[in-house]
Scaffold this motif. Structure first.
Motif, mmCIF file in Angstrom:
data_model
loop_
_atom_site.group_PDB
_atom_site.id
_atom_site.type_symbol
_atom_site.label_atom_id
_atom_site.label_comp_id
_atom_site.label_asym_id
_atom_site.label_seq_id
_atom_site.Cartn_x
_atom_site.Cartn_y
_atom_site.Cartn_z
ATOM 1 N N LYS A 80 -45.497 22.452 -2.955
ATOM 2 C CA LYS A 80 -44.364 22.483 -2.029
ATOM 3 C C LYS A 80 -43.931 23.924 -1.795
ATOM 4 C CE LYS A 80 -40.118 21.254 -3.348
ATOM 5 N NZ LYS A 80 -38.941 20.425 -3.706
ATOM 6 N N PHE A 81 -43.708 24.277 -0.514
ATOM 7 C CA PHE A 81 -43.283 25.615 -0.120
ATOM 8 C C PHE A 81 -42.086 25.515 0.831
ATOM 9 C CE2 PHE A 81 -47.815 25.716 -0.992
ATOM 10 C CZ PHE A 81 -47.968 26.843 -1.773
ATOM 11 N N LYS A 82 -41.460 26.662 1.100
ATOM 12 C CA LYS A 82 -40.420 26.739 2.111
ATOM 13 C C LYS A 82 -41.082 26.825 3.493
ATOM 14 C CE LYS A 82 -36.873 26.740 -0.668
ATOM 15 N NZ LYS A 82 -35.946 25.574 -0.694
ATOM 16 N N ALA A 83 -40.655 25.972 4.395
ATOM 17 C CA ALA A 83 -41.311 25.921 5.704
ATOM 18 C C ALA A 83 -41.045 27.159 6.550
ATOM 19 C CB ALA A 83 -40.867 24.670 6.455
ATOM 20 N N ASN A 84 -39.932 27.840 6.332
ATOM 21 C CA ASN A 84 -39.546 28.970 7.184
ATOM 22 C C ASN A 84 -39.683 30.323 6.498
ATOM 23 O OD1 ASN A 84 -38.807 27.386 9.463
ATOM 24 N ND2 ASN A 84 -36.915 26.817 8.417
ATOM 25 N N GLN A 85 -40.270 30.358 5.324
ATOM 26 C CA GLN A 85 -40.453 31.622 4.614
ATOM 27 C C GLN A 85 -41.881 32.114 4.821
ATOM 28 O OE1 GLN A 85 -38.960 31.690 0.576
ATOM 29 N NE2 GLN A 85 -40.511 33.179 -0.060
#
Length: 352
Positions: A202-207
């Protein structure tokens, strides 16, 4: 209740849309092809080939205005990439085409004004303008330097609507043997590949410019699962299971068992859960997890496999699921609503 159905996906270089013109008389009448473009469909449905000759289509994304974005896998002399297709006259055939060289591409999604594109080792995104076919900005790298793999490289992507991006990282192995796909080679225990492979991150979508260490391992024990989607508050995946039970372990398994037993399981992912690869395989008929022969299994022992999370559905061995989506529309009959449509392409060893 989930009622999965096979979904019509890109077939080699052609794209076909399945329609239900007879179920809803008020729906727009889009002409279908004689023979439905070679597809077999349920009664009341028909299909039309809307684009052809674009390359090895893998995953699709459709804009609200009907523009179509296709991820292309690289094979042979074909470099892969992405193609954007437009139907400016709304005639049911895509005649406007924009190609972009993004390398071998699998997962592709439109999300919050961007087109996200998944490649073997990265995910990039392009700024989009509503109603405009071509991206309006250059590629931005969202996640980079994912593990380099010689097999199971395909990436699928999903978004939860809460600012998070999910990526599958397949395991470059059949069953984590000391010598991969070699007859009688034992499994590594614990499997070192699970540190960076065989799970969902899981990652940050906007980073931008995240690496794998910036993400969180959301689930583990999954061999390869480019079929990934978010629905009703949870992540769902359909996994490609192991091969070669009989050829690697002929004293323990027959060709028939290899053809039928190691199911392709579908999971509703629980954060932090372990789904048992490479130690176990899920039996299609008995609906149980059994020890893989690399870890002492003989087709009858369950051993440690009773501790792992079971799937919510399963499909015949070597069906090779590539993509999954839930149908929330109302064009199709009620039977299909909230069901999961799954695209299979069939594995290299699916015979007999």
């Amino acid at each position: 209740m989930i009622s999965p159905k096979v979904w019509c996906s890109g077939i080699a270089a052609a794209l076909a849309f399945a329609l239900a013109p007879n179920a809803f008389p008020s729906a727009p009448k889009i002409p279908c092809d004689p023979g439905n473009g070679g597809l077999k469909l349920p009664p009341g449905f028909c299909a039309a080939v809307v684009a052809d000759g674009i390359g090895h289509a893998r995953h699709l994304a459709v804009a609200p205005n009907g523009d179509l974005y296709v991820a292309l896998e690289s094979r042979g002399d074909n470099p892969g990439g992405m193609v954007a297709l437009g139907d400016p006259n709304s005639q049911g055939h895509y005649r406007k085409e924009v190609k972009m060289n993004t390398g071998s591409t699998t997962g592709i999604e439109l999300h919050n004004g961007y087109l996200y594109v998944a490649r073997p080792t990265s995910v990039v995104r392009f700024k989009m303008k509503p109603g405009q076919l071509k991206p309006v900005g250059p590629a931005e790298t969202v996640v980079k330097d994912l593990p380099v793999q010689h097999e199971h490289r395909d990436k699928g992507i999903a978004f939860d609507g809460k600012g998070n991006l999910y990526i599958n990282v397949g395991a470059p192995s059949n069953a984590c043997q000391v010598d991969d796909r070699q007859k009688g080679s034992p499994g590594q225990d614990p499997c070192p590949l699970l540190k960076r492979h065989g799970g969902i991150w899981k990652f940050k979508a906007n980073q931008l410019n995240q690496t794998q260490t910036d993400g969180t391992r959301y689930a583990t024990g999954l061999r390869q699962m480019p079929a990934i989607t978010w629905h009703d508050g949870a992540l769902y995946v359909v996994m490609n299971n192991r091969d070669q039970l009989d050829t690697l372990w002929p004293r323990k398994f027959t060709a028939k068992e290899n053809a039928y037993r190691p199911a392709e399981p579908m999971y509703r992912i629980k954060p932090g859960a372990d789904y048992g690869w490479p130690y176990c395989f899920y039996d299609y008929e008995q609906k149980k997890l059994f020890l893989n022969p690399e870890y002492g299994g003989d087709g009858k022992k369950q051993g440690r496999c009773t501790q792992y999370t079971l799937p919510i559905a399963s499909y015949p061995a070597h069906s090779a699921p590539l993509d999954v989506m839930f149908y929330t529309g109302k064009q199709f009959p009620a039977h299909y609503r909230n069901g999961a449509f799954i695209a299979f392409h069939g594995s290299w060893n699916r015979a007999p």
